[in-house]
Write a protein that holds these residues in place. Sequence first.
Motif, PDB file in Angstrom:
ATOM      1  N   ALA A 188       0.831  -1.210   0.000  1.00 44.52           N
ATOM      2  CA  ALA A 188       0.000   0.000   0.000  1.00 44.52           C
ATOM      3  C   ALA A 188       0.865   1.259   0.000  1.00 44.52           C
ATOM      4  CB  ALA A 188      -0.936  -0.003   1.208  1.00 44.52           C
ATOM      5  N   GLY A 189       1.976   1.220   0.718  1.00 49.78           N
ATOM      6  CA  GLY A 189       2.877   2.375   0.724  1.00 49.78           C
ATOM      7  C   GLY A 189       3.440   2.658  -0.655  1.00 49.78           C
ATOM      8  N   TRP A 244       2.741   5.933  -3.028  1.00 45.26           N
ATOM      9  CA  TRP A 244       3.861   6.643  -3.653  1.00 45.26           C
ATOM     10  C   TRP A 244       3.620   6.803  -5.156  1.00 45.26           C
ATOM     11  CZ3 TRP A 244       8.099   9.480  -2.967  1.00 45.26           C
ATOM     12  CH2 TRP A 244       9.005   9.571  -4.008  1.00 45.26           C
ATOM     13  N   ILE A 245       3.190   5.747  -5.795  1.00 49.34           N
ATOM     14  CA  ILE A 245       2.963   5.794  -7.241  1.00 49.34           C
ATOM     15  C   ILE A 245       1.823   6.748  -7.584  1.00 49.34           C
ATOM     16  CG2 ILE A 245       2.102   4.421  -9.187  1.00 49.34           C
ATOM     17  CD1 ILE A 245       3.864   2.152  -8.086  1.00 49.34           C
ATOM     18  N   LEU A 246       0.776   6.752  -6.774  1.00 48.31           N
ATOM     19  CA  LEU A 246      -0.329   7.679  -7.030  1.00 48.31           C
ATOM     20  C   LEU A 246       0.106   9.128  -6.828  1.00 48.31           C
ATOM     21  CD1 LEU A 246      -3.334   5.763  -5.442  1.00 48.31           C
ATOM     22  CD2 LEU A 246      -2.886   6.148  -7.875  1.00 48.31           C
ATOM     23  N   ALA A 247       1.033   9.348  -5.911  1.00 43.60           N
ATOM     24  CA  ALA A 247       1.538  10.707  -5.685  1.00 43.60           C
ATOM     25  C   ALA A 247       2.546  11.123  -6.752  1.00 43.60           C
ATOM     26  CB  ALA A 247       2.178  10.803  -4.303  1.00 43.60           C
ATOM     27  N   HIS A 248       3.181  10.151  -7.385  1.00 51.05           N
ATOM     28  CA  HIS A 248       4.175  10.400  -8.437  1.00 51.05           C
ATOM     29  C   HIS A 248       3.782   9.598  -9.675  1.00 51.05           C
ATOM     30  CE1 HIS A 248       6.209  11.073  -4.572  1.00 51.05           C
ATOM     31  NE2 HIS A 248       6.784  12.083  -5.206  1.00 51.05           N
ATOM     32  N   PRO A 249       2.796  10.072 -10.429  1.00 49.91           N
ATOM     33  CA  PRO A 249       2.273   9.286 -11.554  1.00 49.91           C
ATOM     34  C   PRO A 249       3.297   8.987 -12.649  1.00 49.91           C
ATOM     35  CG  PRO A 249       0.887  11.201 -11.131  1.00 49.91           C
ATOM     36  CD  PRO A 249       2.080  11.310 -10.250  1.00 49.91           C
ATOM     37  N   GLN A 280      -6.662 -11.534 -10.161  1.00 53.80           N
ATOM     38  CA  GLN A 280      -5.889 -11.399 -11.390  1.00 53.80           C
ATOM     39  C   GLN A 280      -5.787  -9.923 -11.760  1.00 53.80           C
ATOM     40  OE1 GLN A 280      -7.297 -13.568 -14.874  1.00 53.80           O
ATOM     41  NE2 GLN A 280      -5.324 -14.599 -14.863  1.00 53.80           N
ATOM     42  N   VAL A 281      -4.610  -9.530 -12.192  1.00 52.77           N
ATOM     43  CA  VAL A 281      -4.334  -8.132 -12.523  1.00 52.77           C
ATOM     44  C   VAL A 281      -5.052  -7.756 -13.813  1.00 52.77           C
ATOM     45  CG1 VAL A 281      -2.504  -6.511 -13.144  1.00 52.77           C
ATOM     46  CG2 VAL A 281      -2.090  -8.247 -11.401  1.00 52.77           C
ATOM     47  N   SER A 282      -5.698  -6.585 -13.785  1.00 51.96           N
ATOM     48  CA  SER A 282      -6.335  -6.097 -15.008  1.00 51.96           C
ATOM     49  C   SER A 282      -6.253  -4.581 -15.132  1.00 51.96           C
ATOM     50  CB  SER A 282      -7.801  -6.555 -15.068  1.00 51.96           C
ATOM     51  OG  SER A 282      -8.513  -6.070 -13.950  1.00 51.96           O
ATOM     52  N   GLY A 283      -5.465  -3.944 -14.286  1.00 56.26           N
ATOM     53  CA  GLY A 283      -5.384  -2.488 -14.328  1.00 56.26           C
ATOM     54  C   GLY A 283      -3.974  -1.980 -14.107  1.00 56.26           C
ATOM     55  N   PHE A 284      -3.869  -0.657 -14.075  1.00 52.58           N
ATOM     56  CA  PHE A 284      -2.591   0.017 -13.881  1.00 52.58           C
ATOM     57  C   PHE A 284      -2.590   0.741 -12.538  1.00 52.58           C
ATOM     58  CE2 PHE A 284      -3.196  -0.280 -18.442  1.00 52.58           C
ATOM     59  CZ  PHE A 284      -1.990  -0.829 -18.840  1.00 52.58           C
ATOM     60  N   CYS A 285      -1.446   0.765 -11.894  1.00 54.15           N
ATOM     61  CA  CYS A 285      -1.332   1.397 -10.575  1.00 54.15           C
ATOM     62  C   CYS A 285      -1.492   2.916 -10.634  1.00 54.15           C
ATOM     63  CB  CYS A 285       0.012   1.056  -9.947  1.00 54.15           C
ATOM     64  SG  CYS A 285       0.204  -0.686  -9.589  1.00 54.15           S
ATOM     65  N   THR A 286      -1.234   3.493 -11.770  1.00 49.81           N
ATOM     66  CA  THR A 286      -1.302   4.952 -11.883  1.00 49.81           C
ATOM     67  C   THR A 286      -2.712   5.454 -12.175  1.00 49.81           C
ATOM     68  OG1 THR A 286      -0.675   4.741 -14.206  1.00 49.81           O
ATOM     69  CG2 THR A 286       1.090   5.197 -12.620  1.00 49.81           C
ATOM     70  N   THR A 287      -3.667   4.555 -12.366  1.00 51.84           N
ATOM     71  CA  THR A 287      -5.033   4.974 -12.655  1.00 51.84           C
ATOM     72  C   THR A 287      -5.647   5.613 -11.415  1.00 51.84           C
ATOM     73  OG1 THR A 287      -5.271   3.125 -14.176  1.00 51.84           O
ATOM     74  CG2 THR A 287      -7.294   4.213 -13.463  1.00 51.84           C
ATOM     75  N   ALA A 314      -5.763   3.341  -1.900  1.00 51.63           N
ATOM     76  CA  ALA A 314      -4.443   2.936  -1.414  1.00 51.63           C
ATOM     77  C   ALA A 314      -4.141   3.580  -0.059  1.00 51.63           C
ATOM     78  CB  ALA A 314      -3.371   3.306  -2.429  1.00 51.63           C
ATOM     79  N   GLN A 315      -4.558   4.826   0.127  1.00 55.97           N
ATOM     80  CA  GLN A 315      -4.343   5.486   1.420  1.00 55.97           C
ATOM     81  C   GLN A 315      -5.180   4.834   2.515  1.00 55.97           C
ATOM     82  OE1 GLN A 315      -5.309   9.405  -0.038  1.00 55.97           O
ATOM     83  NE2 GLN A 315      -3.164  10.066   0.087  1.00 55.97           N
ATOM     84  N   TRP A 316      -6.413   4.457   2.188  1.00 63.21           N
ATOM     85  CA  TRP A 316      -7.248   3.755   3.163  1.00 63.21           C
ATOM     86  C   TRP A 316      -6.631   2.408   3.523  1.00 63.21           C
ATOM     87  CZ3 TRP A 316     -10.429   5.884   6.287  1.00 63.21           C
ATOM     88  CH2 TRP A 316     -11.183   6.984   5.910  1.00 63.21           C
TER      89      TRP A 316
END
Length: 169
Positions: free
Chosen positions: A88-89, A93-98, A125-132, A143-145
């Motif tokens: 989650a950390g 981080w990734i959401l704060a730094h796209p 199963q993975v179907s998305g991107f972390c930066t979305t 992610a913060q929750w």
Amino acid sequence: MSDNTLYLRREKRFLVLLGIICLALIGGALYMQIVLGEAPCPLCILQRYALLFIAIFAFIGAAMSGRRGVTVCETLVTLSALGGIAAAGRHVWILAHPSDSCGIDVLQPIVDGLPLATLFPTGFQVSGFCTTPYPPVLGLSLAQWALAAFVLTAVLVPACIIRNRRKPY
């Protein structure tokens, strides 16, 4: 009934509650994925695994009869929460730094190769991107929750052990 038995019962009730909360969080994630169409990224799936491990170890700990077994399971719950904090950390981080990527090319085959991805592909199963970026819930990203939940678990479970195991003077 001795104080030790009362404290052990209180710990077991806490573990059951923790397990139920973790399963509810996984259910919420599945709802957001299936109903709202929010595709999970590799880090989301790793957080689901951490929640699942916390729930499993919490329920096993609640079923244990002795203090030692409960303590072992509480330790495993805490270790699972630490793994969740890492996932989650990194996600926060990734959401704060796209501009950074979660490495979907690297993580996706690893996460999709885990057993639950084959047994229950809808949930693991993975179907998305972390930066979305998805809409925040009460002002915080998912992610913060998740990070807050994992930190609370990693702090409260050992605190419960320490509080219930100290000897009265």
